[in-house]
Design an enzyme around this catalytic site. Structure first.
Site, mmCIF file in Angstrom:
data_model
loop_
_atom_site.group_PDB
_atom_site.id
_atom_site.type_symbol
_atom_site.label_atom_id
_atom_site.label_comp_id
_atom_site.label_asym_id
_atom_site.label_seq_id
_atom_site.Cartn_x
_atom_site.Cartn_y
_atom_site.Cartn_z
ATOM 1 N N HIS A 1 7.132 29.479 53.163
ATOM 2 C CA HIS A 1 7.556 28.092 53.398
ATOM 3 C C HIS A 1 7.677 27.778 54.878
ATOM 4 O O HIS A 1 7.655 28.671 55.732
ATOM 5 C CB HIS A 1 8.871 27.805 52.668
ATOM 6 N N CYS B 1 12.028 35.733 52.422
ATOM 7 C CA CYS B 1 10.923 34.776 52.430
ATOM 8 C C CYS B 1 10.093 34.926 53.703
ATOM 9 O O CYS B 1 10.488 35.602 54.659
ATOM 10 C CB CYS B 1 11.458 33.351 52.327
#
Length: 340
Positions: free
Chosen positions: A193, A209
């Site tokens: 992301h 992440c």
């Protein structure tokens, strides 16, 4: 043919100097070649520019630009300062399909299904104690303007760091740590992301992440389909070849992925393993250069072929003018910055 492909890849990199492109896009090398791009060199016009401005302009991460410029001030390099721009990369091991992420190299490689090309992005990776899972998965969903309910263990970490007002929930928007575009993998709670802190790209900043510059998240989000395969590896030593010459890329190892071998032993074994994969005769190796490259951990590929008979350049090319204004404080959120 291999030489022509290498020059074509170099041309693509040089075209990026004319203005910020949305990604570092290269033609895949022919034959056994596994190195793309070329190291560049720029000279700063504007004293306000930081190393991080240069890094973001050329789609590099914090660690890459700092390692390539030892002793240069991150925040005040100064007008007229010559900056090495390490836009040369060893590709991950095949298969070159979908997304391949080398967490140690802090690089994401995207191999589009159509055409023979690779697009590569710097990434922010996990903090110590929050390792990203290794292995194969897929993109299972895409989210535009995600919200984020903070997991209790992550919030507890922030509270221990004296961030008493750290929210339990972030609504969609440019201040959301998830960024404004997110791609979910099949690994539990692991996303690729954007980020509201783009200057952290290339550093250990996440809880598993993979963080992208907002503009890189926008590029990937638009092109990536649900179902795209994802392979995540930890390879702190990468060996590559181009035009009959061998190169070694050395990154700092990540302790969360246990490997008790001495780092130099890992480098030597990586070279031997790479040699064993060659379809033709093995290339000669200068082991002193292997040792120096492994010890330096500069990330950018360093030549490890013998000097004799090979015009292997160790210095970057003459500096070109870097006439771009700094990104500025307004670019430190999850929005894509204005065209430069």
């Amino acid at each position: 043919m291999a030489g022509r492909i290498a020059r074509c890849s170099a041309l693509i990199v040089l075209l990026l100097t004319a203005g910020r492109a949305s990604a570092a896009n290269f033609a895949l090398p022919a034959g056994d070649a596994t190195v793309v791009g070329l190291v560049q060199s720029v000279r700063l016009d504007d004293a306000r520019n930081t190393l991080l401005d240069v890094a973001r302009h050329y789609d590099l991460g914090y660690d890459e630009i700092v390692a390539a410029n030892p002793g240069v001030s991150i925040w005040l390099p100064g007008a007229g300062k010559r900056i090495v721009v390490p836009t040369e990369f060893v590709l991950p091991p095949k298969p070159w399909v979908g997304i391949v992420i080398n967490v140690a190299q802090r690089r994401l490689f995207y191999f589009p299904a159509r055409g023979r090309s690779v697009v590569t992005f710097p990434i922010g990776i996990a903090q110590a104690g929050w390792p990203t899972p290794l292995g194969r998965t897929r993109i299972i969903a895409k989210f535009r303007d995600p919200s984020w309910t903070v997991p209790e263990d992550i919030r507890a970490q922030h509270l221990r760091a004296s961030e008493a007002n750290f929210p339990r929930y972030f609504p969609p928007g440019p201040e959301n740590p998830m960024g404004m575009l997110a791609m979910k993998t099949g690994f539990s709670e692991i996303f690729i992301h954007g980020t509201d802190r783009p200057w952290g790209v290339g550093m250990r900043v996440s809880h598993g992440c993979l963080h992208l510059y907002p503009e890189d998240a926008a590029y990937l989000f638009k092109r990536l389909r649900v179902g795209t395969p994802v392979r995540i590896i930890d390879q702190p030593v990468s060996v590559g070849e181009r035009d009959g010459r061998l190169y070694l890329s050395a990154s700092a190892p990540i302790a969360d992925y246990s490997d008790n071998r001495d780092y130099l032993t890992r480098a030597v074994r990586a070279v031997i393993r790479f040699q064993g994969l060659r379809t033709g005769s093995a290339r000669a190796v200068d082991w002193d250069r292997v040792i120096r490259a492994a010890e330096a951990k500069r990330i950018a590929p360093a030549p490890i072929s013998p000097r004799r008979g090979l015009a292997v350049a160790s210095a970057p090319p003459p500096a070109t003018n870097y006439g771009f204004a700094p990104y500025g404080v307004d670019a430190n959120d999850a929005r894509v910055p204005a065209t430069r």
